[in-house]
Design a protein around this motif. Structure first.
Motif, short mmCIF file in Angstrom:
data_model
loop_
_atom_site.label_atom_id
_atom_site.label_comp_id
_atom_site.label_asym_id
_atom_site.label_seq_id
_atom_site.Cartn_x
_atom_site.Cartn_y
_atom_site.Cartn_z
N UNK A 1 0.83 -1.21 0.00
CA UNK A 1 0.00 0.00 0.00
C UNK A 1 0.86 1.27 0.00
N UNK A 2 1.90 1.29 0.83
CA UNK A 2 2.73 2.50 0.91
C UNK A 2 3.51 2.73 -0.38
N UNK A 3 4.07 1.65 -0.94
CA UNK A 3 4.86 1.80 -2.17
C UNK A 3 3.96 2.23 -3.33
N UNK A 4 2.79 1.58 -3.47
CA UNK A 4 1.91 1.92 -4.59
C UNK A 4 1.27 3.29 -4.41
N UNK A 5 1.04 3.67 -3.15
CA UNK A 5 0.49 5.01 -2.88
C UNK A 5 1.44 6.07 -3.44
N UNK A 6 2.76 5.83 -3.30
CA UNK A 6 3.73 6.79 -3.83
C UNK A 6 3.68 6.79 -5.37
N UNK A 7 3.66 5.60 -5.95
CA UNK A 7 3.69 5.51 -7.43
C UNK A 7 2.44 6.13 -8.06
N UNK A 8 1.28 5.90 -7.44
CA UNK A 8 0.03 6.34 -8.07
C UNK A 8 -0.47 7.67 -7.53
N UNK A 9 0.28 8.26 -6.59
CA UNK A 9 -0.06 9.60 -6.12
C UNK A 9 -1.33 9.69 -5.30
N UNK A 10 -1.76 8.58 -4.67
CA UNK A 10 -2.92 8.69 -3.78
C UNK A 10 -2.44 9.24 -2.44
N UNK A 11 -3.38 9.68 -1.59
CA UNK A 11 -2.92 10.25 -0.31
C UNK A 11 -3.83 9.79 0.83
N UNK A 12 -4.03 8.47 0.91
CA UNK A 12 -4.86 7.93 1.99
C UNK A 12 -4.10 7.97 3.31
N UNK A 13 -4.83 8.19 4.41
CA UNK A 13 -4.16 8.20 5.73
C UNK A 13 -3.93 6.75 6.19
N UNK A 14 -3.23 6.63 7.33
CA UNK A 14 -2.83 5.30 7.81
C UNK A 14 -4.02 4.37 8.03
N UNK A 15 -5.07 4.90 8.64
CA UNK A 15 -6.22 4.05 8.94
C UNK A 15 -6.89 3.58 7.65
N UNK A 16 -6.99 4.47 6.67
CA UNK A 16 -7.60 4.07 5.39
C UNK A 16 -6.74 3.01 4.71
N UNK A 17 -5.42 3.17 4.75
CA UNK A 17 -4.56 2.14 4.15
C UNK A 17 -4.74 0.81 4.87
N UNK A 18 -4.87 0.86 6.19
CA UNK A 18 -5.09 -0.38 6.95
C UNK A 18 -6.40 -1.04 6.49
N UNK A 19 -7.45 -0.23 6.29
CA UNK A 19 -8.73 -0.78 5.84
C UNK A 19 -8.64 -1.33 4.42
N UNK A 20 -7.81 -0.73 3.59
CA UNK A 20 -7.59 -1.24 2.23
C UNK A 20 -6.98 -2.64 2.32
N UNK A 21 -6.01 -2.81 3.22
CA UNK A 21 -5.40 -4.13 3.41
C UNK A 21 -6.42 -5.15 3.92
N UNK A 22 -7.25 -4.71 4.85
CA UNK A 22 -8.28 -5.60 5.40
C UNK A 22 -9.26 -6.03 4.29
N UNK A 23 -9.62 -5.09 3.44
CA UNK A 23 -10.52 -5.41 2.32
C UNK A 23 -9.87 -6.40 1.36
N UNK A 24 -8.56 -6.27 1.17
CA UNK A 24 -7.82 -7.24 0.33
C UNK A 24 -7.93 -8.63 0.94
N UNK A 25 -7.80 -8.72 2.26
CA UNK A 25 -7.93 -10.03 2.94
C UNK A 25 -9.34 -10.59 2.73
N UNK B 1 0.81 -0.49 10.71
CA UNK B 1 0.89 0.93 10.32
C UNK B 1 1.28 1.82 11.50
N UNK B 2 0.71 1.54 12.67
CA UNK B 2 0.85 2.49 13.79
C UNK B 2 1.96 2.12 14.78
N UNK B 3 2.61 0.97 14.60
CA UNK B 3 3.65 0.56 15.53
C UNK B 3 4.72 1.63 15.72
N UNK B 4 5.35 1.64 16.89
CA UNK B 4 6.44 2.59 17.16
C UNK B 4 7.46 1.92 18.07
N UNK B 5 8.69 2.38 17.97
CA UNK B 5 9.76 1.77 18.74
C UNK B 5 9.49 1.89 20.24
#
Ligand code: ADP
Ligand code: MG
Length: 391
Positions: free
Chosen positions: A142-166, A183-187
């Motif tokens: 999602x992050x790589x293709x978002x850059x290539x295709x110029x979309x600008x979905x936020x983290x939660x929307x990208x997470x939902x896109x992955x869930x829909x793929x599943x 998406x939201x993990x942090x050190x």
């Protein structure tokens, strides 16, 4: 393989196969569930963490409408046209994760992208081991293709896109936990998810502790039926509480422990037993957040032990092997807490540990487990790590 090595291998392979450097490279990690068991479908809370292993996805736009996916870890290459992007039923089913993610990134009409893409991906999250390699692959895609295709979905929307793929491509009716954690993990932090509002926040845990996942190899029969009956019991209980409580109840999220104690008598005994588990887990996650803010790791660990007891006694989604791991953990002073992680009936336990003693802890647990089951569990130390990012 360490992350750097995976990155080097993936990007080198891209240059080798396609003759130029990738225009977008993204990384996304797997995840562990730390506290809050069977709460997602009850619209409750979960603590999880992104792990220090993940998937790298390197991609560039194609010159035409072709889609090419090179999966390094399985040594296969998938190709199709934009107009042919659809769920794969047989053969290279791994392609469903990146294809489904692309499909929903394009809001269900991949042909509108005009140009296809070419990609190489690989990772170091073991596949199908409960650490969510699938979400790692979706979120890196999602992050790589978002850059290539110029979309600008936020983290939660990208997470939902992955869930829909599943759901629609991989055929797995999962919740949002895996993708959101990636998406939201942090050190040095946990991700606290609220599955009513789909809000995600990080809560610092500090660098002095880590988790140890102990994989039992146990997989008990009837898991699907047991899972479905647990879900049904939670729904039945929510309906009952909606009738007896003078407030709006749609899910067990809306019921407190005090209310369960007062009104449990009106429920069939098994339903009452099942219901108290997600109710207690929600309270433990909220309490756990307060304890972490005070730096009380012992207190947080105690909640993990309570969580396991609740699985063992009330939800009955534990098993001998998982109980043995938790009992062995309790005898080790450098372990703060332990519980089964995920659906249950087998799978893994998650331990909160002092990382300096990891070898000793793994040895002691393995020894006791082996003595009893004549089988070695797999112990891996996991430091909560940063979430998905574009490189
Ligand atoms: P989990 O997410 O717990 O690892 P799943 O069954 O949900 O288990 O997803 C595993 C599947 O995801 C694999 O069987 C494969 O199809 C796909 N997958 C994930 N990561 C990769 C990868 N790096 N290379 C190829 N396929 C992958
Ligand atoms: Mg998965």
């Amino acid at each position: 393989m360490q992350n750097q090595e995976v990155y080097d291998t993936v990007t080198a392979k891209f240059s080798e196969v396609f003759g130029s450097k990738a225009d977008a490279v993204a990384y996304a990690p797997g995840r562990i569930e730390v506290l809050g068991n069977h709460t997602d479908y009850n619209e409750g809370y979960v603590f999880s963490a992104a792990i220090d292993k993940g998937t790298f996805f390197a991609a560039s736009l194609a010159d035409d409408d072709s889609v090419t996916l090179v999966a390094l870890d399985v040594g296969e290459t998938f190709t199709c046209r934009l107009s042919e992007v659809a769920p794969i039923k047989e053969g290279m089913t791994w392609a469903n994760y990146p294809l489904g993610t692309f499909n929903w990134l394009m809001e269900g009409s991949p042909a509108k992208a005009n140009k296809g893409f070419k990609a190489v991906f690989g990772g170091n999250v073991p596949l199908g081991a409960g650490l969510s390699s699938s979400a790692a692959l979706e979120m890196a895609t999602a992050l790589a293709l978002q850059k290539l295709y110029g979309t600008s979905f936020d983290k939660t929307t990208l997470a939902k896109i992955g869930q829909k793929a599943e759901h629609t491509f991989a055929g797995c009716p999962c919740g949002l936990l895996d993708q959101a954690s990636s998406m939201y993990g942090a050190e040095g932090a946990l991700v606290k998810s609220d599955f009513r509002t789909n809000e995600f926040e990080t809560v610092a845990m500090g660098p002095s502790v880590a988790f140890m996942m102990v994989k039992s190899n146990a997989k008990h029969a009837l898991v699907d039926g047991a899972y479905a009956s647990r879900r049904q019991a939670c729904e039945d209980a929510a309906k009952y509480f909606a009738g007896v409580l003078r407030k709006n109840v749609t899910h067990l999220r809306d019921v407190t422990m005090a209310e369960w104690v007062l009104y449990r008598g009106g429920l069939p005994e098994t339903t009452a037993k099942r219901a108290v588990h997600p109710i207690g887990e929600d309270e433990r996650v909220l309490q756990g957040a307060q304890l972490l803010e005070k730096g009380d790791l012992k207190g947080f660990g105690a909640l993990m032990y309570d969580s396991h007891e609740s699985s063992r006694n009330w939800f009955e989604n534990s098993c001998e092997e998982l109980d043995a791991i938790v009992d062995a953990a309790k005898a080790i002073p450098e372990v703060y807490g332990a519980r089964l992680s995920g659906g249950g009936f087998g799978g893994s336990c998650c331990l909160l540990v002092e990382p300096a003693y990891a070898d000793k802890i793994a040895e002691q647990i393995s020894r006791e487990y082996k003595a009893r089951f004549n089988d070695e569990p797999v112990c891996s130390l996991i430091k909560p790590s940063k979430g998905a990012y574009l490189i």
